[in-house]
Design a protein around this motif. Structure first.
Motif, mmCIF file in Angstrom:
data_model
loop_
_atom_site.group_PDB
_atom_site.id
_atom_site.type_symbol
_atom_site.label_atom_id
_atom_site.label_comp_id
_atom_site.label_asym_id
_atom_site.label_seq_id
_atom_site.Cartn_x
_atom_site.Cartn_y
_atom_site.Cartn_z
ATOM 1 N N PRO A 1 0.841 -1.198 0.000
ATOM 2 C CA PRO A 1 0.000 0.000 0.000
ATOM 3 C C PRO A 1 0.881 1.254 0.000
ATOM 4 O O PRO A 1 2.071 1.179 0.281
ATOM 5 C CB PRO A 1 -0.773 -0.103 1.312
ATOM 6 C CG PRO A 1 0.192 -0.782 2.236
ATOM 7 C CD PRO A 1 0.999 -1.730 1.363
ATOM 8 N N ILE A 2 0.257 2.397 -0.266
ATOM 9 C CA ILE A 2 1.029 3.632 -0.231
ATOM 10 C C ILE A 2 1.454 3.907 1.205
ATOM 11 O O ILE A 2 0.755 3.532 2.155
ATOM 12 C CB ILE A 2 0.264 4.827 -0.837
ATOM 13 C CG1 ILE A 2 -0.992 5.156 -0.037
ATOM 14 C CG2 ILE A 2 -0.041 4.599 -2.294
ATOM 15 C CD1 ILE A 2 -1.635 6.468 -0.436
ATOM 16 N N PRO A 3 2.608 4.529 1.389
ATOM 17 C CA PRO A 3 3.092 4.765 2.750
ATOM 18 C C PRO A 3 2.265 5.820 3.482
ATOM 19 O O PRO A 3 1.884 6.827 2.903
ATOM 20 C CB PRO A 3 4.525 5.244 2.542
ATOM 21 C CG PRO A 3 4.546 5.805 1.167
ATOM 22 C CD PRO A 3 3.537 5.021 0.381
ATOM 23 N N ARG A 4 2.006 5.544 4.723
ATOM 24 C CA ARG A 4 1.323 6.528 5.573
ATOM 25 C C ARG A 4 2.372 7.404 6.257
ATOM 26 O O ARG A 4 3.498 6.980 6.513
ATOM 27 C CB ARG A 4 0.483 5.817 6.633
ATOM 28 C CG ARG A 4 -0.702 5.052 6.067
ATOM 29 C CD ARG A 4 -1.597 4.411 7.126
ATOM 30 N NE ARG A 4 -1.135 4.487 8.506
ATOM 31 C CZ ARG A 4 -0.487 3.515 9.151
ATOM 32 N NH1 ARG A 4 -0.228 2.382 8.544
ATOM 33 N NH2 ARG A 4 -0.115 3.661 10.401
ATOM 34 N N TYR A 5 1.996 8.617 6.546
ATOM 35 C CA TYR A 5 2.872 9.574 7.220
ATOM 36 C C TYR A 5 3.493 8.944 8.469
ATOM 37 O O TYR A 5 4.699 9.034 8.696
ATOM 38 C CB TYR A 5 2.070 10.840 7.570
ATOM 39 C CG TYR A 5 2.781 11.756 8.525
ATOM 40 C CD1 TYR A 5 3.753 12.635 8.061
ATOM 41 C CD2 TYR A 5 2.493 11.729 9.889
ATOM 42 C CE1 TYR A 5 4.432 13.466 8.945
ATOM 43 C CE2 TYR A 5 3.154 12.564 10.766
ATOM 44 C CZ TYR A 5 4.122 13.426 10.294
ATOM 45 O OH TYR A 5 4.790 14.240 11.168
ATOM 46 N N GLU A 6 2.671 8.300 9.274
ATOM 47 C CA GLU A 6 3.137 7.721 10.544
ATOM 48 C C GLU A 6 4.218 6.670 10.325
ATOM 49 O O GLU A 6 5.182 6.585 11.090
ATOM 50 C CB GLU A 6 1.959 7.109 11.328
ATOM 51 C CG GLU A 6 0.930 8.118 11.778
ATOM 52 C CD GLU A 6 -0.056 8.547 10.680
ATOM 53 O OE1 GLU A 6 -0.743 9.569 10.886
ATOM 54 O OE2 GLU A 6 -0.113 7.895 9.610
ATOM 55 N N GLU A 7 4.073 5.854 9.274
ATOM 56 C CA GLU A 7 5.083 4.837 8.975
ATOM 57 C C GLU A 7 6.404 5.483 8.582
ATOM 58 O O GLU A 7 7.474 5.075 9.051
ATOM 59 C CB GLU A 7 4.616 3.954 7.812
ATOM 60 C CG GLU A 7 3.437 3.083 8.119
ATOM 61 C CD GLU A 7 2.916 2.393 6.871
ATOM 62 O OE1 GLU A 7 2.810 1.153 6.930
ATOM 63 O OE2 GLU A 7 2.632 3.072 5.861
ATOM 64 N N LEU A 8 6.322 6.473 7.716
ATOM 65 C CA LEU A 8 7.531 7.153 7.261
ATOM 66 C C LEU A 8 8.250 7.830 8.420
ATOM 67 O O LEU A 8 9.469 7.705 8.570
ATOM 68 C CB LEU A 8 7.185 8.170 6.177
ATOM 69 C CG LEU A 8 6.640 7.596 4.863
ATOM 70 C CD1 LEU A 8 6.096 8.710 3.979
ATOM 71 C CD2 LEU A 8 7.701 6.798 4.132
ATOM 72 N N VAL A 9 7.506 8.544 9.255
ATOM 73 C CA VAL A 9 8.110 9.241 10.394
ATOM 74 C C VAL A 9 8.707 8.248 11.379
ATOM 75 O O VAL A 9 9.793 8.484 11.927
ATOM 76 C CB VAL A 9 7.089 10.170 11.079
ATOM 77 C CG1 VAL A 9 7.592 10.642 12.429
ATOM 78 C CG2 VAL A 9 6.792 11.366 10.196
ATOM 79 N N SER A 10 8.043 7.140 11.594
ATOM 80 C CA SER A 10 8.578 6.125 12.497
ATOM 81 C C SER A 10 9.923 5.607 11.991
ATOM 82 O O SER A 10 10.889 5.502 12.752
ATOM 83 C CB SER A 10 7.580 4.970 12.627
ATOM 84 O OG SER A 10 8.113 3.938 13.407
#
Length: 142
Positions: free
Chosen positions: A121-130
């Protein structure tokens, strides 16, 4: 994950030059996009938010896949984006990283891919920041 990013050279919209070698020290995010891609359109706001928060701590290299500067420039202006980008009229650099799918987002540490995301799936903001936070603030290997 763990692979060294390929050698490449791009000119960003502000005139600066970025190379694969210049990203081998520190944390960076590399993104391939096309402005007409719905998944890219959904991912770019998260990357812009991350850029606003982390631009002083890491490098950002956004590259188009087969898209000229004029299209990107108007798209950026419409949305108020300030992230640096490099227009690529072909897939020469993209093909060093992948053969299909945009968006592609690579989070790298010292030139090695620590994590990456595509459209499934497309990356979520929270995943990227984590991912970014764990790399920036954890001095160990990924």
């Amino acid at each position: 994950i763990g692979e060294t990013i390929p050698d490449f050279t791009v000119t960003m919209n502000d005139g600066t030059t970025v190379t694969g070698a210049s990203l081998r020290n520190g944390v960076s995010i590399i993104m391939f996009f096309h402005t007409s891609c719905p998944d890219c359109q959904n991912t770019l706001p998260s990357v812009q938010k991350i850029y606003d928060e982390y631009k002083d701590e890491m490098a950002f290299v956004l590259m188009s896949r087969e898209q000229e500067k004029g299209e990107i420039e108007s798209f950026w202006k419409e949305r108020g984006y300030t992230m640096p980008y490099s227009p690529q009229k072909d897939r020469k650099i993209y093909n060093l990283f992948a053969t299909s799918r945009v968006p592609r987002v690579y989070i790298c540490k010292d030139g090695k891919i620590a994590s990456y995301y595509t459209d499934d799936p497309i990356p979520r903001y929270e995943e990227l920041v984590s991912d970014i936070s764990s790399i920036l603030y954890d001095q160990g290997d990924f």
